[in-house]
Write a protein that holds these residues in place. Structure first.
Motif, PDB file in Angstrom:
ATOM      1  N   VAL A 387     -24.927  76.623  11.916  1.00 58.48           N
ATOM      2  CA  VAL A 387     -23.920  75.587  11.708  1.00 58.48           C
ATOM      3  C   VAL A 387     -23.257  75.293  13.046  1.00 58.48           C
ATOM      4  O   VAL A 387     -22.708  76.196  13.696  1.00 58.48           O
ATOM      5  N   ARG A 388     -23.335  74.029  13.463  1.00 56.70           N
ATOM      6  CA  ARG A 388     -22.765  73.618  14.743  1.00 56.70           C
ATOM      7  C   ARG A 388     -21.604  72.668  14.501  1.00 56.70           C
ATOM      8  O   ARG A 388     -21.631  71.864  13.560  1.00 56.70           O
ATOM      9  N   SER A 389     -20.606  72.751  15.353  1.00 61.34           N
ATOM     10  CA  SER A 389     -19.521  71.765  15.299  1.00 61.34           C
ATOM     11  C   SER A 389     -19.919  70.481  16.015  1.00 61.34           C
ATOM     12  O   SER A 389     -19.410  69.399  15.722  1.00 61.34           O
ATOM     13  N   ASP A 390     -20.845  70.590  16.962  1.00 59.03           N
ATOM     14  CA  ASP A 390     -21.395  69.450  17.679  1.00 59.03           C
ATOM     15  C   ASP A 390     -22.889  69.693  17.878  1.00 59.03           C
ATOM     16  O   ASP A 390     -23.358  70.842  17.832  1.00 59.03           O
ATOM     17  N   PRO A 391     -23.659  68.642  18.099  1.00 57.27           N
ATOM     18  CA  PRO A 391     -25.092  68.849  18.341  1.00 57.27           C
ATOM     19  C   PRO A 391     -25.316  69.796  19.514  1.00 57.27           C
ATOM     20  O   PRO A 391     -24.610  69.734  20.521  1.00 57.27           O
ATOM     21  N   ARG A 392     -26.297  70.677  19.351  1.00 61.27           N
ATOM     22  CA  ARG A 392     -26.607  71.625  20.418  1.00 61.27           C
ATOM     23  C   ARG A 392     -27.258  70.885  21.573  1.00 61.27           C
ATOM     24  O   ARG A 392     -28.179  70.094  21.366  1.00 61.27           O
ATOM     25  N   PRO A 393     -26.782  71.113  22.802  1.00 61.00           N
ATOM     26  CA  PRO A 393     -27.386  70.415  23.943  1.00 61.00           C
ATOM     27  C   PRO A 393     -28.864  70.766  24.068  1.00 61.00           C
ATOM     28  O   PRO A 393     -29.272  71.916  23.852  1.00 61.00           O
ATOM     29  N   VAL A 394     -29.652  69.777  24.394  1.00 63.75           N
ATOM     30  CA  VAL A 394     -31.079  69.994  24.615  1.00 63.75           C
ATOM     31  C   VAL A 394     -31.261  70.607  25.994  1.00 63.75           C
ATOM     32  O   VAL A 394     -30.667  70.151  26.980  1.00 63.75           O
ATOM     33  N   ASP A 395     -32.076  71.684  26.049  1.00 65.17           N
ATOM     34  CA  ASP A 395     -32.346  72.311  27.341  1.00 65.17           C
ATOM     35  C   ASP A 395     -33.009  71.283  28.265  1.00 65.17           C
ATOM     36  O   ASP A 395     -34.019  70.656  27.908  1.00 65.17           O
ATOM     37  N   ALA A 396     -32.434  71.117  29.416  1.00 64.87           N
ATOM     38  CA  ALA A 396     -32.974  70.156  30.379  1.00 64.87           C
ATOM     39  C   ALA A 396     -33.514  70.896  31.592  1.00 64.87           C
ATOM     40  O   ALA A 396     -32.962  71.915  32.018  1.00 64.87           O
ATOM     41  N   LEU A 397     -34.608  70.379  32.121  1.00 62.96           N
ATOM     42  CA  LEU A 397     -35.149  70.948  33.344  1.00 62.96           C
ATOM     43  C   LEU A 397     -34.248  70.570  34.512  1.00 62.96           C
ATOM     44  O   LEU A 397     -33.923  69.394  34.709  1.00 62.96           O
ATOM     45  N   VAL A 398     -33.828  71.594  35.233  1.00 68.40           N
ATOM     46  CA  VAL A 398     -32.949  71.357  36.373  1.00 68.40           C
ATOM     47  C   VAL A 398     -33.806  71.168  37.623  1.00 68.40           C
ATOM     48  O   VAL A 398     -34.580  72.055  37.997  1.00 68.40           O
ATOM     49  N   ALA A 399     -33.688  70.020  38.232  1.00 66.24           N
ATOM     50  CA  ALA A 399     -34.455  69.754  39.443  1.00 66.24           C
ATOM     51  C   ALA A 399     -33.957  70.645  40.576  1.00 66.24           C
ATOM     52  O   ALA A 399     -32.748  70.885  40.701  1.00 66.24           O
ATOM     53  N   PRO A 400     -34.871  71.180  41.384  1.00 62.70           N
ATOM     54  CA  PRO A 400     -34.440  72.012  42.511  1.00 62.70           C
ATOM     55  C   PRO A 400     -33.504  71.239  43.435  1.00 62.70           C
ATOM     56  O   PRO A 400     -33.669  70.039  43.655  1.00 62.70           O
ATOM     57  N   ARG A 401     -32.507  71.920  43.923  1.00 59.18           N
ATOM     58  CA  ARG A 401     -31.564  71.296  44.847  1.00 59.18           C
ATOM     59  C   ARG A 401     -32.289  70.913  46.137  1.00 59.18           C
ATOM     60  O   ARG A 401     -33.010  71.730  46.720  1.00 59.18           O
ATOM     61  N   PRO A 402     -32.146  69.687  46.589  1.00 56.42           N
ATOM     62  CA  PRO A 402     -32.815  69.282  47.831  1.00 56.42           C
ATOM     63  C   PRO A 402     -32.344  70.166  48.987  1.00 56.42           C
ATOM     64  O   PRO A 402     -31.145  70.475  49.104  1.00 56.42           O
ATOM     65  N   PRO A 403     -33.240  70.589  49.839  1.00 59.85           N
ATOM     66  CA  PRO A 403     -32.830  71.458  50.944  1.00 59.85           C
ATOM     67  C   PRO A 403     -32.006  70.718  51.978  1.00 59.85           C
ATOM     68  O   PRO A 403     -32.255  69.549  52.281  1.00 59.85           O
ATOM     69  N   GLY A 404     -30.999  71.402  52.483  1.00 59.54           N
ATOM     70  CA  GLY A 404     -30.223  70.842  53.575  1.00 59.54           C
ATOM     71  C   GLY A 404     -30.815  71.197  54.917  1.00 59.54           C
ATOM     72  O   GLY A 404     -30.525  70.569  55.931  1.00 59.54           O
ATOM     73  N   GLN A 405     -31.630  72.247  54.928  1.00 56.31           N
ATOM     74  CA  GLN A 405     -32.283  72.690  56.164  1.00 56.31           C
ATOM     75  C   GLN A 405     -33.716  73.029  55.807  1.00 56.31           C
ATOM     76  O   GLN A 405     -33.982  73.677  54.797  1.00 56.31           O
ATOM     77  N   ALA A 406     -34.675  72.579  56.598  1.00 59.72           N
ATOM     78  CA  ALA A 406     -36.084  72.812  56.305  1.00 59.72           C
ATOM     79  C   ALA A 406     -36.840  73.128  57.583  1.00 59.72           C
ATOM     80  O   ALA A 406     -36.628  72.488  58.620  1.00 59.72           O
ATOM     81  N   ASP A 407     -37.687  74.122  57.502  1.00 58.62           N
ATOM     82  CA  ASP A 407     -38.519  74.544  58.634  1.00 58.62           C
ATOM     83  C   ASP A 407     -39.966  74.540  58.155  1.00 58.62           C
ATOM     84  O   ASP A 407     -40.392  75.430  57.428  1.00 58.62           O
ATOM     85  N   VAL A 408     -40.728  73.523  58.543  1.00 56.53           N
ATOM     86  CA  VAL A 408     -42.113  73.390  58.084  1.00 56.53           C
ATOM     87  C   VAL A 408     -42.980  74.413  58.813  1.00 56.53           C
ATOM     88  O   VAL A 408     -43.021  74.436  60.047  1.00 56.53           O
ATOM     89  N   ARG A 409     -43.692  75.246  58.045  1.00 56.38           N
ATOM     90  CA  ARG A 409     -44.545  76.284  58.625  1.00 56.38           C
ATOM     91  C   ARG A 409     -46.022  75.941  58.549  1.00 56.38           C
ATOM     92  O   ARG A 409     -46.825  76.573  59.212  1.00 56.38           O
ATOM     93  N   TYR A 410     -46.370  74.992  57.701  1.00 60.35           N
ATOM     94  CA  TYR A 410     -47.719  74.436  57.783  1.00 60.35           C
ATOM     95  C   TYR A 410     -47.710  73.036  57.206  1.00 60.35           C
ATOM     96  O   TYR A 410     -47.269  72.812  56.070  1.00 60.35           O
ATOM     97  N   SER A 411     -48.218  72.061  57.983  1.00 57.26           N
ATOM     98  CA  SER A 411     -48.475  70.700  57.534  1.00 57.26           C
ATOM     99  C   SER A 411     -49.363  70.061  58.589  1.00 57.26           C
ATOM    100  O   SER A 411     -48.879  69.595  59.624  1.00 57.26           O
ATOM    101  N   ASN A 412     -50.671  70.111  58.315  1.00 58.80           N
ATOM    102  CA  ASN A 412     -51.691  69.641  59.261  1.00 58.80           C
ATOM    103  C   ASN A 412     -51.855  70.635  60.421  1.00 58.80           C
ATOM    104  O   ASN A 412     -50.971  71.445  60.703  1.00 58.80           O
ATOM    105  N   GLY A 413     -52.974  70.545  61.044  1.00 54.89           N
ATOM    106  CA  GLY A 413     -53.218  71.331  62.236  1.00 54.89           C
ATOM    107  C   GLY A 413     -53.890  72.660  61.952  1.00 54.89           C
ATOM    108  O   GLY A 413     -54.309  72.956  60.825  1.00 54.89           O
ATOM    109  N   PRO A 414     -53.992  73.496  62.978  1.00 54.86           N
ATOM    110  CA  PRO A 414     -54.676  74.786  62.843  1.00 54.86           C
ATOM    111  C   PRO A 414     -53.842  75.771  62.019  1.00 54.86           C
ATOM    112  O   PRO A 414     -52.648  75.580  61.795  1.00 54.86           O
TER     113      PRO A 414
END
Length: 566
Positions: A387-414
């Motif tokens: 028994v709910r007093s209000d509809p139960r919230p639907v579980d939502a997928l939480v998008a990953p927080r965008p990074p504020g700092q990023a260090d690319v360790r592989y993208s093209n190259g050797p």
């Protein structure tokens, strides 16, 4: 000679008197209700010779028929890679194939799980995720077992259900005296004797009530029937070479069962298996201790002017609900209505009515006078009406927080700072290949060799000589030649192999970006504790091993856009 004969006579007389004095009451046969439909009764969590049980599927079906069951759900130990047998009627009993999966945080009974393309195991959270993705239902098995390696530790996770009582666990915490008494009475009243080993499982019920106050959680009575008691050793699963084949399946099935409310079987096995599994998934199931009395006819519903809801359903109550319990229980039985685990109303006899608009998870316990246990085991346990007093919230997928700092360790190259690691019997190779749309990506080719005891693995390893203290996650794109799970590991060097922490992630033929937070990593070795000191991490690894891939298998893993981020 005469004295020995008299001694034997006196000993037998003493045993007979002791048996008579300690004999549990015979199970009471209840009359059919003139207004309630008979429940569809069955047993869930049953093992056969396919894993660590003593009997065949035919043996189980024969026992189920002898106990008056309509269905049994077979849950032999496995990893999901065995094709489930089609549902089939044997001896008039519907046999439904399922599986019990071992994880690091307890065992999971998986219902409606199709054959998986990779082994399920490892971290509990990942197994639950896999079962849900594949359309199955997860039930935490024997969650409060007295054996630490069988206990459920994933209470922060979200299984679909749990076993509020488990027959195989109930005898493990009994004193020696209780077993001595069972030896005296078991030959004469077998199910009733087994019931004397039952107590009210306070911890499991409390855990269930706590979870059900937050979301729907289905509870069942798990037979965990092996039809054997190991005499030499007990492993996970049983690995004893010597065992007694008692108690038998039929005696376990006569001790307690689960009943399905408002289900009508058709006689067609595939259709009926769907009806049974759907009723369990929706919580339209109750449990009864049949060694006290049975078969039980039972309904639990709530209604107001707008609608009627049954056991397992949710309702948003804008006005008072009238809760009703109906059964074929005799006088002398007490019926309790609980809200979030606390008793709010009780009645004597077979019926109960109560009106309330308070929110909460309402469930029913019926108590048989003189039931065994301290505290006593409830005779009937329903699933909740939510028994709910209000509809139960639907579980939502939480998008990953965008990074504020990023260090690319592989993208093209050797592939500098990258290398392959593997055990001696396995093989791995690293190539830099063209990526769709341009650029390059890393290709790991692997073949796992040796036996399980050799610890087969192949890893694509990235060296991080400065550690990863400046970051809180690793982000990468991955694609696999087959559906599987791989491990993302962080390693701190030290004596021997050092210390490692890991988290598994799902990969398949579709390229996807995956983010793994370092806070989500858990220790790999038994000797590794706590969380890694990120400044001390020197390697990040993408590992294929036999938790999810069997020895002898090979495949390919593409990795690209590897980024350390915060």
């Amino acid at each position: 000679m005469i004295r020995a004969r008299w001694f034997a006579i006196l000993l037998l007389a003493a045993i007979a008197i002791s048996s008579y004095m300690t004999m549990p009451p015979a199970a009471r046969t209840l009359p059919a209700s003139p207004v309630l439909r008979a429940a569809v009764r069955g047993a869930i969590h049953v093992h056969t010779r396919r894993s660590d049980g003593s009997g065949t599927v035919d043996d189980v079906a024969r026992a189920g028929a002898g106990a008056g069951l309509n269905f049994v759900i077979l849950t032999d130990h496995g990893d999901g890679t065995r094709e489930p047998e089609p549902a089939i009627y044997k001896q008039g009993v519907l046999c439904i194939d399922a599986v019990e999966i071992s994880t690091t945080g307890g065992h999971v009974v998986a219902l409606s799980l199709p054959r998986t393309s990779y082994s399920l195991g490892g971290e509990t959270r990942d197994v639950l995720e896999d079962i849900a993705r594949l359309g199955g239902m997860s039930i935490a098995a024997h969650p409060s077992s007295s054996r630490p390696q069988l206990q459920w530790t994933g209470w922060n996770l979200k299984p679909d259900g749990l076993e509020w009582v488990n027959a195989d666990s109930e005898w493990r915490d009994e004193p020696v005296g209780a077993f001595a008494r069972t030896l005296l009475t078991y030959p004469f009243r077998r199910p009733e004797t087994l019931a004397t080993l039952l107590d009210r499982p306070e911890e499991s019920l409390h855990r269930w009530d706590t979870l059900a106050a937050q979301r729907p959680v289905v509870a069942v009575a798990g037979a965990d029937a092996h039809a054997r008691i190991p005499l030499t050793s007990v492993g996970d699963p049983y690995n004893a070479r010597v065992s007694l084949h008692v108690p038998g399946y039929e005696q376990i099935f006569r001790t307690f069962s689960i009943g399905l409310q408002d289900v009508m079987l058709t006689g067609e096995s595939k259709t009926d298996a769907g009806l049974v599994l759907d009723a369990i998934r929706r919580g339209r199931v109750f449990s009864s201790i049949d060694a006290l009395a049975g078969p039980v006819a039972f309904t639990f519903a709530a209604s107001n002017a707008n609608r009627t809801v049954a056991m397992g359903e949710e309702v948003v109550a804008k006005s008072a609900l009238r809760f009703q319990v109906k059964s074929n229980a005799p006088d002398g039985v007490s019926v309790s209505l609980l809200r979030d685990g606390r008793q709010v109303h009780t009645a004597a006899g077979p019926h109960l009515e109560y009106e309330s608009s308070d929110a909460g998870a309402y469930r029913v316990e019926m108590h048989w006078p003189g039931a065994p246990g301290t505290p006593s085991i409830p005779w009937v346990v329903s699933n909740p009406i939510y028994v709910r007093s209000d509809p139960r919230p639907v579980d939502a997928l939480v998008a990953p927080r965008p990074p504020g700092q990023a260090d690319v360790r592989y993208s093209n190259g050797p592939a500098s700072d990258w290398h392959i690691e593997n055990n001696p019997q396995s093989r791995g190779a690293l190539d830099v290949v063209s990526a769709v749309g341009g650029g390059t990506q890393l290709l790991l080719r692997y073949a796992l060799g040796g036996s399980d005891s050799d610890g087969p693995y192949v890893a694509l390893a990235m060296t991080v000589p400065q550690g990863v203290a400046a970051y809180d996650r690793v982000i990468f794109k991955a694609q696999s030649s087959r559906s599987t799970r791989i491990w993302v590991q962080a390693r701190v060097p030290g004596g021997g192999q050092g210390q490692s922490w890991h988290r598994s992630v799902y990969v398949d033929e579709t390229p996807r970006t995956i983010s793994v937070a370092f806070d989500d990593l858990v220790p790999l070795e038994a000797t590794t504790k706590g969380r890694p000191v990120l400044a001390d991490v020197r390697d990040l690894l993408f590992v294929v091993d036999t938790v999810h891939t069997r020895p002898g298998m090979n495949g390919q893993l593409l990795v690209d856009d590897v980024t350390l981020a915060r």
